[in-house]
Structure formats: C-alpha cells, structure tokens
Design a protein around this motif. Structure first.
Motif, mmCIF file in Angstrom:
data_model
loop_
_atom_site.group_PDB
_atom_site.id
_atom_site.type_symbol
_atom_site.label_atom_id
_atom_site.label_comp_id
_atom_site.label_asym_id
_atom_site.label_seq_id
_atom_site.Cartn_x
_atom_site.Cartn_y
_atom_site.Cartn_z
ATOM 1 N N THR A 1 45.768 6.720 87.622
ATOM 2 C CA THR A 1 46.697 7.849 87.517
ATOM 3 C C THR A 1 47.645 7.683 86.337
ATOM 4 O O THR A 1 48.083 6.583 86.017
ATOM 5 C CB THR A 1 47.520 7.994 88.807
ATOM 6 O OG1 THR A 1 48.204 6.763 89.084
ATOM 7 C CG2 THR A 1 46.635 8.341 89.989
ATOM 8 N N SER B 1 52.246 11.149 85.735
ATOM 9 C CA SER B 1 52.445 12.259 86.677
ATOM 10 C C SER B 1 51.641 12.094 87.965
ATOM 11 O O SER B 1 51.672 12.958 88.842
ATOM 12 C CB SER B 1 52.066 13.585 86.000
ATOM 13 O OG SER B 1 52.892 13.835 84.879
ATOM 14 N N GLY B 2 50.879 11.013 88.072
ATOM 15 C CA GLY B 2 50.084 10.763 89.267
ATOM 16 C C GLY B 2 48.701 11.374 89.229
ATOM 17 O O GLY B 2 48.004 11.394 90.245
ATOM 18 N N VAL B 3 48.254 11.873 88.060
ATOM 19 C CA VAL B 3 46.972 12.549 87.943
ATOM 20 C C VAL B 3 45.914 11.581 87.412
ATOM 21 O O VAL B 3 46.143 10.878 86.424
ATOM 22 C CB VAL B 3 47.064 13.770 87.014
ATOM 23 C CG1 VAL B 3 45.704 14.437 86.864
ATOM 24 C CG2 VAL B 3 48.100 14.754 87.539
ATOM 25 N N THR C 1 50.596 11.480 95.193
ATOM 26 C CA THR C 1 52.053 11.628 95.267
ATOM 27 C C THR C 1 52.630 10.836 96.432
ATOM 28 O O THR C 1 51.942 10.523 97.405
ATOM 29 C CB THR C 1 52.465 13.098 95.425
ATOM 30 O OG1 THR C 1 51.858 13.628 96.604
ATOM 31 C CG2 THR C 1 52.044 13.918 94.217
ATOM 32 N N THR D 1 51.390 8.012 101.111
ATOM 33 C CA THR D 1 50.972 8.799 99.955
ATOM 34 C C THR D 1 50.069 9.947 100.403
ATOM 35 O O THR D 1 49.568 9.952 101.528
ATOM 36 C CB THR D 1 50.194 7.945 98.938
ATOM 37 O OG1 THR D 1 49.001 7.457 99.556
ATOM 38 C CG2 THR D 1 51.026 6.786 98.438
ATOM 39 N N THR E 1 45.571 14.373 92.265
ATOM 40 C CA THR E 1 46.953 13.938 92.054
ATOM 41 C C THR E 1 47.431 13.149 93.264
ATOM 42 O O THR E 1 47.345 13.622 94.406
ATOM 43 C CB THR E 1 47.886 15.141 91.836
ATOM 44 O OG1 THR E 1 47.394 15.911 90.733
ATOM 45 C CG2 THR E 1 49.302 14.694 91.544
ATOM 46 N N HIS F 1 56.937 12.626 94.353
ATOM 47 C CA HIS F 1 56.758 12.183 92.971
ATOM 48 C C HIS F 1 55.318 11.757 92.751
ATOM 49 O O HIS F 1 54.657 11.236 93.654
ATOM 50 C CB HIS F 1 57.666 10.989 92.658
ATOM 51 C CG HIS F 1 59.130 11.293 92.744
ATOM 52 N ND1 HIS F 1 59.869 11.725 91.670
ATOM 53 C CD2 HIS F 1 59.987 11.215 93.789
ATOM 54 C CE1 HIS F 1 61.133 11.898 92.042
ATOM 55 N NE2 HIS F 1 61.229 11.595 93.330
ATOM 56 N N GLY F 2 54.824 11.932 91.523
ATOM 57 C CA GLY F 2 53.523 11.409 91.169
ATOM 58 C C GLY F 2 53.556 9.893 91.114
ATOM 59 O O GLY F 2 54.522 9.297 90.626
#
Length: 405
Positions: free
Chosen positions: A367, A370-372, A342, A323, A340, A346-347
């Motif tokens: 997260t 979207s991974g945020v 990823t 990651t 973020t 991808h998130g």
C-alpha cells in the motif's frame, strides 16, 4: 552473606560524600550480545523474559523479547538486549544510611554499591519468571540492620489480549530505614533502540513524544518503533491500566529519558530536558546505534516497617488496531486489481495486500501512503472479472482483514 565487603564499600561511599567528591560519569557501554553470558529465559508465547545470573554483569537485571504468538513476530526486542539482560534494572535507595544498592554494572556515583557484591540467590517462578533475592546489612559494624530485597520478573496471561510482564521489588528486614525504589527500563521495539512514546493507548496516526519528558499521573504509556514505519507496539503501566494484574504501584514520577544520560545520573529525582531528542535524530542522546530512549520510574519513599516497601510496574501487550479493505472493480488494463486498506479512517501505508480469485493468488502489492495497493495486468483482470478478494495478513500494529468484490 558477604558483610565485610559490603561494609567496606559503604564506608568508601560515605567517605567520598563527606569529602565532597564529585564522580566523573563514565560513558556507558551496552553489553556485547555476541559475547555476553547466556541468561535463563521464561514466559509464555507472547513475551519471553531473560534475567541475569552472572556476577559482574548486574545480577537480576532483565530484558524482554516477543514470543512466537506475538503479532509482530518472535524474537523482537521489547527491552534492549537481544535476549541478553544488563541495561534494564532497579535501584534500591536507603535514604537513612545514604547508600544506593544498584542492580547494574553501571556505577557512576560514590553512594552506589553493586548488588552483585552481596549475598544473592535466584530461583525460577514456575516456567514464567524468576525471583532474585539479596540479603545484606546496612549501617556500621555492631549496629547492623538486615535488609532483604526480592525482585520478581514474571510473565502473566496466555494471549495477546491479557499478557503482561510484571516487575515487583520488595524490601523487608530488621530495619525501619526509609527506602525509595526506582527502575530504569531500556525500551526498544524490534531493532529500534529509540522508540517513540505516547501517553495512553497507542494510535499509529497520532503525534508521538520524541524528546525527554516527565509525565504526570498517566494511566499508561505506549512505545513503538519509528524507523521505517511502526511495526511493534506495547504498553507500560503508570497508575493503571485496570486490565493489568497485579495492579501497578503508582509512580511518583514516570519519565521518558535518554538512556546514556539517565544511566549515569545520580539516583533519585531526575531533571528531564525537552531539548534532548531520544527517538529521532538523537540530538543530545547519542546511543551506540543512534537514538536511545528509556523509561524511568521513581516511587515514593517509605519506611520498611512490618509490611516492607514494595514497587510494581508492568509491560503489557496491546491488541492490533482493526482494519478494513475496500476492493475496487477489476479492470482489463494495468493495474487490473486495486484495494484500499484503512484503520481509524486513515489509509494504512506499507502493508502488503494479496489479491486472489478462484482459489488462487493473482498478485500482491504494498500500500502507498494513502493505503492503496494495485497490481496485475490483463491476465489478472480477466481472472478477477467474476469477483476477487484482497487480504492483509496483519502484524504488530494493524490486524489482518479481507475485502471482496
């Protein structure tokens, strides 16, 4: 060896077949983890295997859990059982005599004889596994043929990258009967008794198989939980992979099946039904706790001959996906900190990021799809103005990482 009891059982099985009897499959009930007899455990810090040694519960049946060095954490099911074996086992088919020796208490066909009813011994293979041995005769009295069955369940390796659980069955003896070996492995992933399957290496962002299926000439398959997001994955051998030692026996058929349906089916070829959901809704496959998937191996028939008949398959660990973390500039508002996470472009959802600056933790957040992840207000923003970091500890699916700004 208990030859008298075995021959009587074999005679009963033959009589039922000649009479054209059709057995009524009983609804399978899995062992009660709270009251089941304790089984010995062995392995390494990545995988722990337990093998049954109590007659009547399927001597030699086995289960697998994660160890303390597994990235998904210790004590998580890889095969069902919570450390209590009984639902993953092998069947030895004597195609010449028509008798099926089953290493299980689930006898649903007239040809089946429990291996618990014959002479057996069990011994440790160092600190990493167990060997179970059975000795029996086949055919009629006066024309007995010695059949020896050995099963090794052993953990290899010492790290996440090289650990595997080998299951090898070997049939030898004073006979040239044709035998066929098969395994039924009750797959699990943590508390999920209906994990999904992918052919090849696991990709958490790719579509998974959720229904019964027959796979052709696959190198390997991957299993993962799907209740609330993946947290644990592992591989099962097919024709490979090359990293697994000893090399597995290429199966004649490798199938993703409904465990309650497969455990009650006749030994030998099994017809998968793509209408049966084994991993999400459980439609057509109602297990005790919902969907209940399993993997079924069937190996090619062979005569015992001088070298015996052998089948080997392995369960192996997989290294979490790498990651990366991109950290946004700190703000004097809310949320003040954001980053973020990823993997594979991808998130990564559902992961906890920890934000820190000046040697102290400021806040943490999970997260979104979207991974945020974002958190903190004015105080955290002021503390991070000269720079801060975001870290993910990692788990069974995704590896840990840190990003800085």
């Amino acid at each position: 060896m208990n030859r008298t009891r075995l021959l009587a059982a074999a005679g009963t099985a033959t009589a039922l077949l000649l009479a054209g009897a059709t057995p009524a499959p009983a609804a399978p009930e899995k062992p009660d983890r709270a009251t089941a007899a304790a089984a010995p455990s062995a392995g390494n810090d990545v995988f722990r295997v337990s093998v049954q040694r109590t007659e009547g519960l399927g001597v030699g049946s086995f289960t697998v859990r994660t160890g303390p060095a597994h990235p998904a954490g210790a004590g998580r099911d890889v095969l069902f059982g919570g450390g209590v074996p009984g639902t993953s086992f092998m069947t030895v088919r004597d195609l010449t005599s028509g008798v099926d020796y089953v290493q299980s208490q689930y006898l649903t066909m007239p040809t089946e004889i429990a291996l618990d009813s014959v002479y057996w011994t069990q011994s440790a293979l160092g600190t990493t596994g167990f060997r179970t041995h059975w000795s029996t005769y086949t055919d009629a009295p006066g024309d007995g043929k010695l059949v020896l069955i050995d099963q090794d369940v052993v953990v290899h390796g010492s790290t996440v990258a090289d650990s595997s659980v080998e299951v090898t069955t070997t049939v030898t003896g004073s006979t040239e009967d044709t035998f066929q070996l098969q395994y039924l492995w009750d797959t699990a992933a943590g508390t999920d008794d209906g994990p999904v399957l992918q052919a090849g290496a696991y990709n958490p962002f790719a579509a998974s198989e959720t229904r019964e299926a027959t796979l052709s000439a696959v190198d390997s398959v991957a299993l993962a939980d799907n209740e609330g997001g993946p947290t644990l994955t592992y591989g099962l051998t097919g024709t490979g992979p090359a990293r697994v030692t000893p090399p597995p026996t290429p199966p004649q058929a490798l199938q993703f099946v409904c465990w309650p349906r497969a455990v009650g089916a006749a030994p030998g070829p099994y017809q998968t039904d793509p209408a049966i959901d084994v991993a999400t809704t459980g439609a057509g496959c109602p297990g005790p706790s919902g969907p209940d998937s399993a993997v079924r191996y069937l190996f090619a028939p062979a005569k015992v001959g001088p070298s015996g008949v052998r089948a080997s398959a392995s369960l192996f660990s997989t290294t979490p996906d790498p990651t990366s973390i991109t950290v946004a500039p700190a703000r004097l508002g809310s949320p003040a900190l954001s980053a973020t996470l990823t993997s594979r472009g991808h998130g990564v959802p559902g992961a906890t990021l920890t934000f820190a600056a000046g040697g102290r933790t400021l806040c943490s957040a999970v997260t979104n799809p979207s991974g945020v992840a974002s958190c903190g207000g004015l105080t955290e923003g002021l503390a991070a103005l000269l720079g801060y970091s975001a870290s993910y500890a990692g788990g069974g699916i995704w590896a840990g990482s840190t990003g800085k700004r």
